[in-house]
Design an enzyme around this catalytic site. Sequence first.
Site, PDB file in Angstrom:
ATOM      1  N   GLY A  50       0.861  -1.184   0.000  1.00 54.75           N
ATOM      2  CA  GLY A  50       0.000   0.000   0.000  1.00 54.75           C
ATOM      3  C   GLY A  50       0.883   1.214   0.000  1.00 54.75           C
ATOM      4  N   GLU A  51       0.743   2.032   1.012  1.00 52.67           N
ATOM      5  CA  GLU A  51       1.567   3.247   1.108  1.00 52.67           C
ATOM      6  C   GLU A  51       2.067   3.352   2.555  1.00 52.67           C
ATOM      7  OE1 GLU A  51       3.056   5.493  -0.890  1.00 52.67           O
ATOM      8  OE2 GLU A  51       3.784   6.005   1.107  1.00 52.67           O
ATOM      9  N   SER A  52       3.382   3.196   2.708  1.00 48.89           N
ATOM     10  CA  SER A  52       3.939   3.110   4.058  1.00 48.89           C
ATOM     11  C   SER A  52       3.738   4.379   4.882  1.00 48.89           C
ATOM     12  CB  SER A  52       5.428   2.769   3.986  1.00 48.89           C
ATOM     13  OG  SER A  52       6.121   3.723   3.197  1.00 48.89           O
ATOM     14  N   CYS A  82       6.208  -5.212   0.400  1.00 45.83           N
ATOM     15  CA  CYS A  82       6.323  -3.890  -0.220  1.00 45.83           C
ATOM     16  C   CYS A  82       6.207  -2.761   0.821  1.00 45.83           C
ATOM     17  CB  CYS A  82       5.333  -3.746  -1.367  1.00 45.83           C
ATOM     18  SG  CYS A  82       5.822  -2.428  -2.518  1.00 45.83           S
ATOM     19  N   ARG A 111      13.079   3.401  -0.207  1.00 48.55           N
ATOM     20  CA  ARG A 111      11.689   3.468  -0.646  1.00 48.55           C
ATOM     21  C   ARG A 111      11.631   3.861  -2.116  1.00 48.55           C
ATOM     22  NH1 ARG A 111       8.290   8.065   0.655  1.00 48.55           N
ATOM     23  NH2 ARG A 111       6.172   7.470   0.131  1.00 48.55           N
ATOM     24  N   ILE A 140       5.762  -3.102  -7.518  1.00 45.91           N
ATOM     25  CA  ILE A 140       4.996  -1.877  -7.766  1.00 45.91           C
ATOM     26  C   ILE A 140       5.543  -0.771  -6.866  1.00 45.91           C
ATOM     27  CG2 ILE A 140       2.708  -0.819  -7.806  1.00 45.91           C
ATOM     28  CD1 ILE A 140       1.563  -3.748  -7.847  1.00 45.91           C
ATOM     29  N   ARG A 141       6.231   0.187  -7.462  1.00 48.95           N
ATOM     30  CA  ARG A 141       6.894   1.246  -6.672  1.00 48.95           C
ATOM     31  C   ARG A 141       7.564   0.653  -5.443  1.00 48.95           C
ATOM     32  NH1 ARG A 141       2.088   2.943  -7.723  1.00 48.95           N
ATOM     33  NH2 ARG A 141       1.413   2.975  -5.567  1.00 48.95           N
ATOM     34  N   HIS A 181       4.966  -8.464  -4.427  1.00 45.18           N
ATOM     35  CA  HIS A 181       3.575  -8.715  -4.014  1.00 45.18           C
ATOM     36  C   HIS A 181       3.114 -10.127  -4.379  1.00 45.18           C
ATOM     37  CE1 HIS A 181       2.329  -4.497  -3.167  1.00 45.18           C
ATOM     38  NE2 HIS A 181       3.276  -4.207  -4.042  1.00 45.18           N
ATOM     39  N   GLU A 183       0.802 -11.726  -3.175  1.00 44.17           N
ATOM     40  CA  GLU A 183      -0.659 -11.824  -3.031  1.00 44.17           C
ATOM     41  C   GLU A 183      -1.372 -11.518  -4.339  1.00 44.17           C
ATOM     42  OE1 GLU A 183       1.248  -9.463  -2.008  1.00 44.17           O
ATOM     43  OE2 GLU A 183       0.291  -7.508  -2.177  1.00 44.17           O
TER      44      GLU A 183
HETATM   45  N1  GLN Z   1       6.004   3.029  -2.477  1.00 39.36           N
HETATM   46  C1  GLN Z   1       5.103   2.547  -1.468  1.00 39.36           C
HETATM   47  C2  GLN Z   1       5.485   3.031  -0.083  1.00 39.36           C
HETATM   48  O1  GLN Z   1       6.321   3.846   0.070  1.00 39.36           O
HETATM   49  C3  GLN Z   1       5.021   1.045  -1.487  1.00 39.36           C
HETATM   50  C4  GLN Z   1       4.347   0.558  -2.733  1.00 39.36           C
HETATM   51  C5  GLN Z   1       3.584  -0.727  -2.565  1.00 39.36           C
HETATM   52  O2  GLN Z   1       3.349  -1.206  -1.462  1.00 39.36           O
HETATM   53  N2  GLN Z   1       3.168  -1.278  -3.670  1.00 39.36           N
HETATM   54  O3  GLN Z   1       4.939   2.593   0.856  1.00 39.36           O
END
Ligand code: GLN
Length: 202
Positions: A50-52, A82, A111, A140-141, A181, A183
């Site tokens: 997700g987004e940390s 991630c 990150r 993904i990112r 990921h 999942e």
């Molecule tokens: N770039 C996201 C973060 O900083 C992580 C991306 C992801 O979980 N797919 O959390």
Amino acid sequence: MSDAPVIGVLALQGDVREHVHALAAAGAQARPVRRPGELDEVDGLVVPGGESTTISKLADIFEMREPIDKRIAGGMPVYGSCAGMIMLAREVLDGRPDQRGFAGIEMTVRRNAFGRQVDSFEAPVEIDGVAGEPFHAVFIRAPWVERVGAGVEVLGTVTEGPAAGRIVAVRQGNLLATSFHPELTGDPRVHGYFVELVRAAR
Ligand code: GLN
């Protein structure tokens, strides 16, 4: 199913449902966890992608930070994918100054590390302890691991392409983290690895 370990997925933000399904497919009783009382009932925890920075903020708002750190200190297995890997890192590069992880793995992660070259990509990863063909990993990112402490085992690196050699799967004791990921791909082997870890720790 009664001896199946109960594994929570931290449900503050991110792809919670996908992890719940993957854990169930790997033989766990899986459920979302959002409150300290729900955390008390699980044998292990997944911190999803997700987004940390958001997960960090919500961990404080939902008063989950201290209970999770306590359970980690008590030996509860945690798997971070991630953004979850970032939340399990002791040190984060290119993070936001106010983001804070759990009392996790002695490693430094960068990150959005791959993002400078390519935002999202797929690559084969060989993972120690995961039998069979290399894992088809989706990034993904994603972060990568720049440094690991003495007690940290490197489980997987990217095997080909521009990111070849980058560390993307690690373990320290009962803490497991991947940049990618599992999942999202329907291959249950990484979740299976974690379910066995939780089973052994119980
Ligand atoms: N770039 C996201 C973060 O900083 C992580 C991306 C992801 O979980 N797919 O959390």
